[in-house]
Design an enzyme around this catalytic site. Structure first.
Site, PDB file in Angstrom:
ATOM      1  N   ARG A  76     -33.341   9.641  15.870  1.00 34.84           N
ATOM      2  CA  ARG A  76     -31.920   9.893  16.149  1.00 34.84           C
ATOM      3  C   ARG A  76     -31.406   8.954  17.242  1.00 34.84           C
ATOM      4  O   ARG A  76     -32.176   8.222  17.860  1.00 34.84           O
ATOM      5  CB  ARG A  76     -31.741  11.368  16.504  1.00 34.84           C
ATOM      6  CG  ARG A  76     -32.006  12.282  15.286  1.00 34.84           C
ATOM      7  CD  ARG A  76     -32.068  13.736  15.677  1.00 34.84           C
ATOM      8  NE  ARG A  76     -30.891  14.151  16.414  1.00 34.84           N
ATOM      9  CZ  ARG A  76     -30.844  15.237  17.197  1.00 34.84           C
ATOM     10  NH1 ARG A  76     -31.926  16.006  17.340  1.00 34.84           N
ATOM     11  NH2 ARG A  76     -29.745  15.556  17.823  1.00 34.84           N
ATOM     12  N   ALA A 108       0.834  -1.206   0.000  1.00 35.03           N
ATOM     13  CA  ALA A 108       0.000   0.000   0.000  1.00 35.03           C
ATOM     14  C   ALA A 108       0.865   1.251   0.000  1.00 35.03           C
ATOM     15  O   ALA A 108       0.530   2.261   0.613  1.00 35.03           O
ATOM     16  CB  ALA A 108      -0.913  -0.006   1.225  1.00 35.03           C
ATOM     17  N   ARG A 138     -52.551  27.303  29.582  1.00 44.64           N
ATOM     18  CA  ARG A 138     -52.624  28.325  28.532  1.00 44.64           C
ATOM     19  C   ARG A 138     -53.540  29.419  29.027  1.00 44.64           C
ATOM     20  O   ARG A 138     -54.363  29.208  29.941  1.00 44.64           O
ATOM     21  CB  ARG A 138     -53.174  27.730  27.234  1.00 44.64           C
ATOM     22  CG  ARG A 138     -54.606  27.286  27.364  1.00 44.64           C
ATOM     23  CD  ARG A 138     -55.158  26.611  26.107  1.00 44.64           C
ATOM     24  NE  ARG A 138     -56.571  26.313  26.280  1.00 44.64           N
ATOM     25  CZ  ARG A 138     -57.159  25.201  25.875  1.00 44.64           C
ATOM     26  NH1 ARG A 138     -56.472  24.264  25.279  1.00 44.64           N
ATOM     27  NH2 ARG A 138     -58.451  25.034  26.059  1.00 44.64           N
ATOM     28  N   TYR A 191     -33.804  21.386  26.490  1.00 44.09           N
ATOM     29  CA  TYR A 191     -32.490  22.043  26.590  1.00 44.09           C
ATOM     30  C   TYR A 191     -32.688  23.467  27.068  1.00 44.09           C
ATOM     31  O   TYR A 191     -33.440  24.242  26.468  1.00 44.09           O
ATOM     32  CB  TYR A 191     -31.849  22.017  25.193  1.00 44.09           C
ATOM     33  CG  TYR A 191     -30.443  22.546  25.123  1.00 44.09           C
ATOM     34  CD1 TYR A 191     -29.457  22.101  25.998  1.00 44.09           C
ATOM     35  CD2 TYR A 191     -30.095  23.484  24.154  1.00 44.09           C
ATOM     36  CE1 TYR A 191     -28.158  22.580  25.912  1.00 44.09           C
ATOM     37  CE2 TYR A 191     -28.795  23.968  24.057  1.00 44.09           C
ATOM     38  CZ  TYR A 191     -27.829  23.512  24.937  1.00 44.09           C
ATOM     39  OH  TYR A 191     -26.551  23.977  24.850  1.00 44.09           O
ATOM     40  N   ARG A 216      -3.351   9.325 -10.285  1.00 42.69           N
ATOM     41  CA  ARG A 216      -4.534   9.527 -11.121  1.00 42.69           C
ATOM     42  C   ARG A 216      -5.826   9.742 -10.325  1.00 42.69           C
ATOM     43  O   ARG A 216      -6.864  10.074 -10.878  1.00 42.69           O
ATOM     44  CB  ARG A 216      -4.705   8.359 -12.094  1.00 42.69           C
ATOM     45  CG  ARG A 216      -3.777   8.516 -13.303  1.00 42.69           C
ATOM     46  CD  ARG A 216      -3.997   7.400 -14.283  1.00 42.69           C
ATOM     47  NE  ARG A 216      -3.343   6.169 -13.855  1.00 42.69           N
ATOM     48  CZ  ARG A 216      -3.696   4.955 -14.266  1.00 42.69           C
ATOM     49  NH1 ARG A 216      -4.708   4.803 -15.088  1.00 42.69           N
ATOM     50  NH2 ARG A 216      -3.035   3.898 -13.849  1.00 42.69           N
TER      51      ARG A 216
HETATM   52  C1  UD1 Z   1       1.638  -5.479 -10.872  1.00 38.81           C
HETATM   53  C2  UD1 Z   1       2.310  -6.771 -11.307  1.00 38.81           C
HETATM   54  C3  UD1 Z   1       1.635  -7.285 -12.567  1.00 38.81           C
HETATM   55  C4  UD1 Z   1       0.146  -7.464 -12.334  1.00 38.81           C
HETATM   56  C5  UD1 Z   1      -0.468  -6.168 -11.828  1.00 38.81           C
HETATM   57  C6  UD1 Z   1      -1.890  -6.377 -11.450  1.00 38.81           C
HETATM   58  C7  UD1 Z   1       4.620  -6.581 -10.592  1.00 38.81           C
HETATM   59  C8  UD1 Z   1       6.016  -6.298 -11.040  1.00 38.81           C
HETATM   60  N1  UD1 Z   1       3.698  -6.525 -11.540  1.00 38.81           N
HETATM   61  O1  UD1 Z   1       1.893  -4.547 -11.890  1.00 38.81           O
HETATM   62  O2  UD1 Z   1       2.199  -8.522 -12.968  1.00 38.81           O
HETATM   63  O3  UD1 Z   1      -0.486  -7.886 -13.536  1.00 38.81           O
HETATM   64  O4  UD1 Z   1       0.259  -5.685 -10.677  1.00 38.81           O
HETATM   65  O5  UD1 Z   1      -2.468  -5.151 -11.135  1.00 38.81           O
HETATM   66  O6  UD1 Z   1       4.410  -6.867  -9.440  1.00 38.81           O
HETATM   67  N2  UD1 Z   1       3.585  -0.992  -4.663  1.00 38.81           N
HETATM   68  C9  UD1 Z   1       4.271  -0.662  -3.514  1.00 38.81           C
HETATM   69  N3  UD1 Z   1       5.593  -0.334  -3.608  1.00 38.81           N
HETATM   70  C10 UD1 Z   1       6.252  -0.330  -4.777  1.00 38.81           C
HETATM   71  C11 UD1 Z   1       5.536  -0.662  -5.952  1.00 38.81           C
HETATM   72  C12 UD1 Z   1       4.221  -0.996  -5.865  1.00 38.81           C
HETATM   73  O7  UD1 Z   1       3.699  -0.651  -2.428  1.00 38.81           O
HETATM   74  O8  UD1 Z   1       7.438  -0.031  -4.765  1.00 38.81           O
HETATM   75  C13 UD1 Z   1       2.155  -1.329  -4.574  1.00 38.81           C
HETATM   76  C14 UD1 Z   1       1.310  -0.292  -5.270  1.00 38.81           C
HETATM   77  O9  UD1 Z   1       0.844   0.674  -4.349  1.00 38.81           O
HETATM   78  C15 UD1 Z   1       0.174  -1.111  -5.831  1.00 38.81           C
HETATM   79  C16 UD1 Z   1       0.758  -2.499  -6.023  1.00 38.81           C
HETATM   80  O10 UD1 Z   1       1.941  -2.526  -5.262  1.00 38.81           O
HETATM   81  O11 UD1 Z   1      -0.870  -1.246  -4.898  1.00 38.81           O
HETATM   82  C17 UD1 Z   1       1.035  -2.823  -7.476  1.00 38.81           C
HETATM   83  O12 UD1 Z   1       1.944  -1.917  -7.984  1.00 38.81           O
HETATM   84  P1  UD1 Z   1       1.869  -1.362  -9.454  1.00 38.81           P
HETATM   85  O13 UD1 Z   1       2.994  -0.493  -9.693  1.00 38.81           O
HETATM   86  O14 UD1 Z   1       0.493  -0.847  -9.699  1.00 38.81           O
HETATM   87  O15 UD1 Z   1       2.093  -2.715 -10.273  1.00 38.81           O
HETATM   88  P2  UD1 Z   1       1.659  -2.958 -11.743  1.00 38.81           P
HETATM   89  O16 UD1 Z   1       2.588  -2.280 -12.640  1.00 38.81           O
HETATM   90  O17 UD1 Z   1       0.217  -2.692 -11.920  1.00 38.81           O
END
Ligand code: UD1
Ligand code: CA
Length: 455
Positions: free
Chosen positions: A330, A9, A437, A384, A15
């Site tokens: 409430r 996370a 009243r 109140y 975006r």
């Molecule tokens: C990743 C997978 C891909 C898969 C896809 C599904 C890898 C290399 N690729 O790609 O195979 O099809 O998810 O959605 O794993 N995150 C971190 N730290 C980081 C990088 C990412 O916490 O350094 C978390 C992001 O917040 C996100 C998740 O990992 O929730 C996935 O990262 P993201 O960069 O979206 O991976 P994708 O390129 O979508």
């Protein structure tokens, strides 16, 4: 078999165009990460490790709980790097990787996936997609066994034609993970440490990668922008609608029904359109809910009827009581069995005894009203004084005339009556009539004013 769960996370979520970290955006009233944690807990793991980065402090503050450990990933160098940050806290036989922005993953699916893991076998959750662009592709050998995952950006034209995509959700034997993650490199199209490279390493080490398939693409769909968030929201609501219908509820329109919490339902319940259920809501058999009702943290016992546009929060309605249209109950409101609350009646911290009635235009706050008593239209409790709240206690079989002001603290005993238009400032003994009243005076030979001629 012991289990550690790692939830990624740390990503930014540009975006979303939001000051709020992506994983805190809500689906059905709960943050996406909150949903994932909720599902993770149901697997009864020994540890839940949340890898945070962007907005780390906000995420930690909002979700802090005794059973969670937060791990900081300073720079987002890839999913493999992210999991590596959690390694020092991992000790279980199996490690399951989840994602804070993939909120609709079902516990049953994860259980099926975990059942695949052994010391010699990984469990990988895949999804079949009409358009797999952007996803890592599952590369299988001639025998159909998983050989590797190739990221979209690193894939050949031939590999890009593969429709089986990587969900990212993965369960691995814990004793191997540190070694595999240590061997990752970032020599790839994105210059990142890919968690997905672990698959080919496991295969090279002689392990088998077994797969499970998601029920549908939305179960494993992440939300990168608000349009995708809305898609997940609708999918969640459709799931909830199907769940309550399966339990015996008629929904006039499942597309206009929203659950933002935990709802339990009985049989032969009917719910009209645009009803929102929030928090913990209990709906027993034979309840009828009219259109546009908002119900939060409330209990509706068997046979309750809510008419259109009624607003409930922290209320209990006992059997066969009814409220609305346009009633507001409430926190602290309890309607006894067969009690009736009509239009434009507001209750707060008030109890209506069995069969008691407040049919129209009333405010009853900090009050208790005995069985079968009737509250006339336009009556309010003056609870109140500007500083403190005071109680109004009304006994059984009392008749409060229309347009009364009941100045609390005040006690109106059994079977007493108050005259219409009274301001009741003193207690009324049982069975007596209180008239509070000014007496009416009729003026004889009254001459109406005449219009003055200004010309
Ligand atoms: C990743 C997978 C891909 C898969 C896809 C599904 C890898 C290399 N690729 O790609 O195979 O099809 O998810 O959605 O794993 N995150 C971190 N730290 C980081 C990088 C990412 O916490 O350094 C978390 C992001 O917040 C996100 C998740 O990992 O929730 C996935 O990262 P993201 O960069 O979206 O991976 P994708 O390129 O979508
Ligand atoms: Ca992604």
């Amino acid at each position: 078999m012991s289990l550690d769960i790692v939830i990624l996370a740390a990503g930014q979520g540009t975006r979303m165009r939001s000051a709020l970290p992506k994983v805190l955006h809500p689906v059905a009233g709960r943050s996406m990460l909150g949903h994932v944690i909720h599902s993770a807990r149901q697997l009864d793991p020994q540890g839940i490790h949340v890898v945070i980065g962007h907005g780390a402090e906000t995420v930690r503050e909002r979700l802090a709980a005794g059973d969670l450990s937060f791990v900081l990933q300073d720079r987002q160098l890839g999913t493999g790097h992210a999991v590596a940050q959690a390694l020092p806290g991992l000790s279980a036989d199996t490690v399951l990787i989840l994602y804070g922005d993939v909120p609709l993953i079902e516990v049953a699916t994860l259980q099926r996936l975990l059942a695949r893991v052994t010391p010699d076998q990984l469990g990988l959750l895949t999804v079949n997609l009409a358009d797999p662009s952007g996803y890592g592709r599952i590369v299988r050998d001639a025998a159909g066994k998983v050989a590797a995952i190739v990221e979209h950006k690193d894939a050949s034209a031939e590999q890009r034609a593969i429709c089986e995509g990587n969900t990212g959700i993965l369960a691995v034997p814990g004793n191997r993970l540190a070694e595999w993650l240590g061997r990752l490199s970032n020599h790839n199209a994105q210059g990142e440490y890919y968690l997905t490279d672990v698959i080919a390493m496991a295969v090279a080490d002689g392990l088998v990668v077994d797969t499970e398939t998601a029920l549908d693409p939305l179960e494993v769909q992440g939300a990168n922008d608000r349009a995708q968030l809305a898609e997940l929201e609708r999918h969640y609501q459709w799931r909830e609608a199907r769940r309550v219908m399966a339990a015996g509820v008629t929904l006039r329109d499942p597309a206009r029904f929203d659950v933002r919490g935990e709802v339990t339902v009985g049989r032969d319940v009917t719910i009209d359109v645009n009803v929102i259920l929030e928090g913990k809501v209990v709906i027993e058999d034979d309840v009828v809910i009219g259109p546009n009702c908002y119900i939060k943290d409330s209990t509706l016992r068997r046979g309750v009827v809510l008419k259109a546009n009624t607003h409930l929060e922290g209320a209990v309605m006992e059997e066969s009581s009814d409220a609305g249209p346009f009633a507001r109950l409430r926190p602290g409101t309890v309607l006894g069995a067969k009690a009736h609350v009509g239009n434009f009646v507001e209750l707060k911290n008030a109890r209506l005894g069995e069969g008691a009635k407040a049919g129209h235009l009333a405010y009853l706050g900090d009050a208790s009203i005995g069985a079968r008593s009737n509250i006339g239209a336009g009556t309010i409790t003056c609870n109140y004084d500007g500083v403190n709240k005071h109680r109004t206690v009304i006994g059984e079989d009392v008749f409060i005339g229309s347009n009364n002001s009941l100045v609390a603290p005040v006690d109106i005993s059994t079977a007493a009556t108050t005259a219409a238009g009274s301001t009741i400032t003193q207690d009324v003994p049982a069975e007596q009539l209180a008239v509070g009243r000014a007496r009416q005076r009729n003026v004889e030979c009254w001459k109406r004013p005449v219009k003055i001629d200004k010309s």
